[in-house]
Design a protein around this motif. Sequence first.
Motif, mmCIF file in Angstrom:
data_model
loop_
_atom_site.group_PDB
_atom_site.id
_atom_site.type_symbol
_atom_site.label_atom_id
_atom_site.label_comp_id
_atom_site.label_asym_id
_atom_site.label_seq_id
_atom_site.Cartn_x
_atom_site.Cartn_y
_atom_site.Cartn_z
ATOM 1 N N PHE A 309 -1.628 -10.536 -6.500
ATOM 2 C CA PHE A 309 -2.507 -9.118 -6.801
ATOM 3 C C PHE A 309 -3.655 -9.257 -7.828
ATOM 4 O O PHE A 309 -3.311 -10.258 -8.715
ATOM 5 C CB PHE A 309 -1.319 -8.267 -7.623
ATOM 6 C CG PHE A 309 -1.919 -6.940 -7.935
ATOM 7 C CD1 PHE A 309 -1.911 -5.873 -6.941
ATOM 8 C CD2 PHE A 309 -2.395 -6.674 -9.178
ATOM 9 C CE1 PHE A 309 -2.362 -4.678 -7.301
ATOM 10 C CE2 PHE A 309 -2.585 -5.488 -9.628
ATOM 11 C CZ PHE A 309 -2.798 -4.487 -8.748
ATOM 12 N N VAL A 310 -4.693 -8.509 -7.445
ATOM 13 C CA VAL A 310 -5.775 -8.722 -8.351
ATOM 14 C C VAL A 310 -6.137 -7.410 -8.965
ATOM 15 O O VAL A 310 -6.062 -6.323 -8.150
ATOM 16 C CB VAL A 310 -7.102 -9.005 -7.495
ATOM 17 C CG1 VAL A 310 -8.383 -8.983 -8.003
ATOM 18 C CG2 VAL A 310 -6.989 -10.415 -6.551
ATOM 19 N N ALA A 311 -6.290 -7.293 -10.276
ATOM 20 C CA ALA A 311 -6.269 -6.079 -10.813
ATOM 21 C C ALA A 311 -7.656 -5.360 -10.823
ATOM 22 O O ALA A 311 -8.197 -5.090 -11.857
ATOM 23 C CB ALA A 311 -5.850 -6.412 -12.295
ATOM 24 N N PHE A 312 -8.104 -5.217 -9.630
ATOM 25 C CA PHE A 312 -9.397 -4.104 -9.574
ATOM 26 C C PHE A 312 -9.028 -2.925 -10.118
ATOM 27 O O PHE A 312 -7.807 -2.281 -9.921
ATOM 28 C CB PHE A 312 -9.596 -3.993 -8.239
ATOM 29 C CG PHE A 312 -10.283 -5.337 -7.561
ATOM 30 C CD1 PHE A 312 -11.709 -5.794 -7.820
ATOM 31 C CD2 PHE A 312 -9.469 -6.120 -6.555
ATOM 32 C CE1 PHE A 312 -12.182 -6.945 -7.286
ATOM 33 C CE2 PHE A 312 -10.119 -7.337 -6.115
ATOM 34 C CZ PHE A 312 -11.312 -7.510 -6.340
ATOM 35 N N ARG A 313 -9.870 -2.050 -10.605
ATOM 36 C CA ARG A 313 -9.642 -0.945 -11.272
ATOM 37 C C ARG A 313 -9.274 0.020 -10.134
ATOM 38 O O ARG A 313 -8.394 0.899 -10.362
ATOM 39 C CB ARG A 313 -10.909 -0.361 -11.821
ATOM 40 C CG ARG A 313 -10.894 1.106 -12.397
ATOM 41 C CD ARG A 313 -10.250 1.078 -13.442
ATOM 42 N NE ARG A 313 -11.056 0.584 -14.754
ATOM 43 C CZ ARG A 313 -10.731 1.167 -16.189
ATOM 44 N NH1 ARG A 313 -9.828 1.719 -16.600
ATOM 45 N NH2 ARG A 313 -11.384 0.361 -17.085
ATOM 46 N N GLY A 314 -9.771 0.014 -9.065
ATOM 47 C CA GLY A 314 -9.177 0.722 -7.873
ATOM 48 C C GLY A 314 -7.830 0.627 -7.381
ATOM 49 O O GLY A 314 -7.189 1.439 -6.709
ATOM 50 N N ASN A 315 -7.064 -0.598 -7.776
ATOM 51 C CA ASN A 315 -5.759 -0.673 -7.420
ATOM 52 C C ASN A 315 -4.957 -0.131 -8.321
ATOM 53 O O ASN A 315 -5.382 0.553 -9.292
ATOM 54 C CB ASN A 315 -5.471 -2.317 -7.677
ATOM 55 C CG ASN A 315 -6.002 -2.980 -6.111
ATOM 56 O OD1 ASN A 315 -6.237 -2.347 -5.058
ATOM 57 N ND2 ASN A 315 -6.236 -4.309 -6.170
ATOM 58 N N ASN A 316 -3.500 0.289 -7.812
ATOM 59 C CA ASN A 316 -2.706 0.953 -8.935
ATOM 60 C C ASN A 316 -1.228 0.256 -8.564
ATOM 61 O O ASN A 316 -0.993 -0.584 -8.013
ATOM 62 C CB ASN A 316 -2.525 2.481 -8.493
ATOM 63 C CG ASN A 316 -2.137 2.574 -6.933
ATOM 64 O OD1 ASN A 316 -1.352 1.759 -6.539
ATOM 65 N ND2 ASN A 316 -2.885 3.653 -6.307
ATOM 66 N N PHE A 317 -0.263 1.059 -9.364
ATOM 67 C CA PHE A 317 0.946 0.439 -9.270
ATOM 68 C C PHE A 317 1.731 0.325 -7.955
ATOM 69 O O PHE A 317 2.366 -0.755 -7.651
ATOM 70 C CB PHE A 317 1.993 1.334 -10.190
ATOM 71 C CG PHE A 317 3.392 0.886 -10.046
ATOM 72 C CD1 PHE A 317 3.960 -0.303 -10.696
ATOM 73 C CD2 PHE A 317 4.523 1.717 -9.278
ATOM 74 C CE1 PHE A 317 5.157 -0.763 -10.480
ATOM 75 C CE2 PHE A 317 5.523 1.273 -9.045
ATOM 76 C CZ PHE A 317 6.080 0.191 -9.736
#
Length: 363
Positions: A309-317
Amino acid sequence: MGRYLCVAILASVFTSGCAFSDDVSEHRSLASFKGESACYDRKTEPYTAVVDTHLHYRPFDGRAIPFNEMNDYLSRTTVRFANVYGIGQMLPSNSSCSNYLKCPGTPVAPTTRNDFVNAANMIEHKPEGLHLTLSMTFTDLSNPEPTVALMEFYDKEYPGLFHWMGEVNLVKQAQFFNRHQAATPKDITKWEGFMAQLRLRNDPITIHSDLGNDDDPTMYLPLMERALALYPDNKIVWAHMGMSHELTTMKATQHIGIMSRLLDAYPNLMIDISWRILDDYYFSKRGNQDLYVAFMNDYSERILPGSDFVAFRGNNFHVYQQELNATSRIHQFLDDNAFRNIALGQNYFDLLKLDYQAPQICP
């Protein structure tokens, strides 16, 4: 049934077991991995991993999910242990691009920026109930000379905080249009300085090295073979079993044959099964699952789980939840020994010599 997504309901299609829910109270605590604990009931407890060894807390453009929020994602799942990767190859700080794949020509270059942010966050926001291992991701494997000096600088600024290196790129075809070049055989001979430092520290290194592509499935295999031959005493983790979006049609028997041969030849080599492309294109493909399950059972002490998983701001839980479910799906078919070693984290604990242990499987 509670809030588990119980696969047992679909027993006619899948084996029994449960994917995770997002209720923290339903999952084992970090403390439960200290010493003896209740046995793990695979019929009622989740098959998702308790360790995420391949998790990018920082994205390519620096606009990340906040550190505490990312930790909360883990706490809402089964994950209690994680590697804190940055992404060593970042887009220029003045670039408006957020996805290098959509910006051909924009350089994606190695940098220390993400590592420093992760280190500062670890100090300021050290989480409770999670065990995080900080990793150095800055290394340019095609220009390795500055690496040792930068490692020493990391030690000076953040003593005792970094215990892993990677994910670093030996060859990553996806970035060829962003000025990435594969390390050459000559470049690999120049790794000796930092690889010696990693051996002294007893720290692993995770290497992204594509096997090849659909036109030539083993095109880049000699690069990884050279690295293994030159540094057999290093703890090397081969990310994604060498797979990528550029290689989705390789025969499972050929892939497993390569992995088996190298694992037999190099006792310090491990592989990670992170990134859902493995399940999407290989593990779940008709006729493949039994082959990969048998392989994982046979080499159960040499495999690490991860989401990528890459913690891009646009991703979520929910995106993290989906990735963890997808990359953990094959766990439910493993035998008890392999499940304990891989999904329940025993391999990870042994690799880092952590004072934790996976629970035994209930009879």
